[in-house]
Design an enzyme around this catalytic site. Sequence first.
Site, PDB file in Angstrom:
ATOM      1  N   ALA A   1       0.831  -1.279   0.154  1.00  0.00           N
ATOM      2  CA  ALA A   1       0.136   0.115   0.155  1.00  0.00           C
ATOM      3  C   ALA A   1       0.694   1.229  -0.031  1.00  0.00           C
ATOM      4  O   ALA A   1       0.474   2.296   0.497  1.00  0.00           O
ATOM      5  CB  ALA A   1      -0.949  -0.175   1.054  1.00  0.00           C
TER       6      ALA A   1
ATOM      7  N   ARG B   1      -2.258  10.018  -9.893  1.00  0.00           N
ATOM      8  CA  ARG B   1      -3.163  10.026 -10.885  1.00  0.00           C
ATOM      9  C   ARG B   1      -4.670  10.227 -10.223  1.00  0.00           C
ATOM     10  O   ARG B   1      -5.744  10.743 -11.038  1.00  0.00           O
ATOM     11  CB  ARG B   1      -3.142   9.014 -11.851  1.00  0.00           C
ATOM     12  CG  ARG B   1      -1.861   9.166 -12.718  1.00  0.00           C
ATOM     13  CD  ARG B   1      -1.846   7.839 -13.637  1.00  0.00           C
ATOM     14  NE  ARG B   1      -2.794   7.489 -14.535  1.00  0.00           N
ATOM     15  CZ  ARG B   1      -3.165   6.294 -15.082  1.00  0.00           C
ATOM     16  NH1 ARG B   1      -2.472   5.198 -14.629  1.00  0.00           N
ATOM     17  NH2 ARG B   1      -3.920   6.180 -15.850  1.00  0.00           N
TER      18      ARG B   1
ATOM     19  N   GLY C   1       2.914   4.331  -2.033  1.00  0.00           N
ATOM     20  CA  GLY C   1       2.595   4.923  -3.302  1.00  0.00           C
ATOM     21  C   GLY C   1       1.411   6.052  -3.052  1.00  0.00           C
ATOM     22  O   GLY C   1       0.564   5.768  -2.510  1.00  0.00           O
TER      23      GLY C   1
ATOM     24  N   THR D   1       8.066  -3.588  -6.682  1.00  0.00           N
ATOM     25  CA  THR D   1       6.960  -4.410  -5.882  1.00  0.00           C
ATOM     26  C   THR D   1       7.815  -5.655  -5.101  1.00  0.00           C
ATOM     27  O   THR D   1       7.234  -5.835  -4.090  1.00  0.00           O
ATOM     28  CB  THR D   1       5.831  -5.245  -6.866  1.00  0.00           C
ATOM     29  OG1 THR D   1       6.575  -5.605  -7.964  1.00  0.00           O
ATOM     30  CG2 THR D   1       4.867  -4.205  -6.923  1.00  0.00           C
TER      31      THR D   1
ATOM     32  N   ASP E   1      -4.696  -1.616  -3.726  1.00  0.00           N
ATOM     33  CA  ASP E   1      -5.709  -0.616  -4.729  1.00  0.00           C
ATOM     34  C   ASP E   1      -6.522  -1.362  -5.527  1.00  0.00           C
ATOM     35  O   ASP E   1      -7.115  -1.164  -6.456  1.00  0.00           O
ATOM     36  CB  ASP E   1      -4.671   0.250  -5.556  1.00  0.00           C
ATOM     37  CG  ASP E   1      -4.066  -0.619  -6.590  1.00  0.00           C
ATOM     38  OD1 ASP E   1      -3.971  -1.790  -6.506  1.00  0.00           O
ATOM     39  OD2 ASP E   1      -3.188   0.105  -7.308  1.00  0.00           O
TER      40      ASP E   1
ATOM     41  N   GLY F   1       1.203  -6.586 -16.938  1.00  0.00           N
ATOM     42  CA  GLY F   1       2.345  -7.703 -16.897  1.00  0.00           C
ATOM     43  C   GLY F   1       1.488  -8.857 -17.655  1.00  0.00           C
ATOM     44  O   GLY F   1       0.497  -9.254 -17.384  1.00  0.00           O
TER      45      GLY F   1
END
Length: 452
Positions: free
Chosen positions: A12, A18, A14, A84, A108, A144
């Site tokens: 979590a 945006r 970040g 990550t 998220d 990915g």
Amino acid sequence: MNARTSLTIVLAAGEGTRMRSSLPKVLHEVAGQSLLTHVLTAAPSGHGTALAVVVGPDRDDVAGAARRARPDARTFVQHDRLGTAHAVLAARDAIAQGADDLLVAFGDTPLISAMTFARLRAPLANGAALVVLGFRAVDPTGYGRLVTDGEQLVAIREQSEASAAEREITLCNAGVMAFDGTTALKVIEAIGNANSKNEFYLTDAVEIVRKMGLRASVIETDEDEVRGINTKAQLAQAEAIMQTRLREAALTAGVTLVAPETVYLAADTIFGKDVTIEPFVVLGPGVSIGDGAVIHAFSHIVQTKIGGQASVGPYARLRPGTSLGMGAKVGNFVEIKSAIIEDGAKVNHLTYIGDAHIGAKANIGAGTITCNYDGFDKHKTTIGAGAFIGSNSSLVAPVTIGAGAYIGSGSVITKDVADNALALERNQQTVRDDWGTRFRAAKARGRKPKTT
Ligand code: UD1
Ligand code: MG
């Protein structure tokens, strides 16, 4: 129940730039709960499970939200945002405790279900070293790609590293992974940052597992379940999906929703049997509705307990800390906050009740106001059982109205009223016989009445 122990790490960190918001991305809400709370609620819980949440530096708000949602959560700080795999290693101490299964999820993706976490763990018990959650993307750009060979997962190729042929693949990495606990730390520590972004990609774990002669596999799920939230548009889309799910669950549980698409529910709404909800009702977090209660149209309800057979609205607003007893009635244009309304009491029209206790079967007349705030402090109003408050009364708190007492309409009550007494605070009425006739005659003298 799964006999294997598990550790779930939720990433979590970040800011989510945006979202164009000062609120961290994972604290945005869907169905009255933060994105992070949704993920933490779906993550394995109970005996033999541990939970770790990786947050960014100085993110006490995110860490606090994590602990509120799951008091068993340990939080770890990722000081530099290096990818990550690097984020997972921020929780190295928790991994070192040695659970059978290590699950990694993103904070998220709020639509993920507990069932999917369970499905993902199952192949670990059959010898897989790594299981990746995949989905068929309508538009795979940015995700990915899962490179497979029959049942085997061969590699995950990030968009930036993928060849033209690999970019054609629509099977994508949802971001949720399950590692066999005995090899997890060795695999994740072996991940280097030899990629175009100089980040440590967790997705490189697949190739490392294969090189170690171990097995990696894929479990597929629906795209809707793994939608990640990066923008406000995606947040709104997730809300719509979640509302559809909650409405279906309510209908399945026997709730009557006259027009389901117009009713907004919260993830934690609790319904009794034979509850009816009319169109255009909004339920925020912390609402429970007892057996046989009816919520009439256009009502807005947050953190409220509604007793069985109670009736609310139309156009009622129930704010946090409201509790309605059995058969209580709250009618149109009534606002209630921090108040207990006991069994069978009625607050039927155009009223504000705040910081109050209303006894059983009391009747609160139209236009009653509890004057609970003096500009500095809130004060309490207590109304006894069976009391009758006449219309358009102001009850200036702190004040107590006794059981069975009467308040004459239009009174401003500033002193306590004893049980069964009548309190009346209003000027004597004056009456002048035939005054209207004389008034009109005086006005009309010498001129014609105006017509409209
Ligand atoms: C990631 C996956 C991609 C997958 C996609 C699904 C990697 C390298 N890529 O890409 O395969 O298809 O998710 O949505 O894993 N985070 C940290 N610290 C970091 C970096 C990220 O905590 O240093 C957290 C983020 O807050 C976020 C999650 O990890 O919750 C994923 O990071 P993000 O940058 O969104 O990865 P994607 O590019 O979406
Ligand atoms: Mg992402």
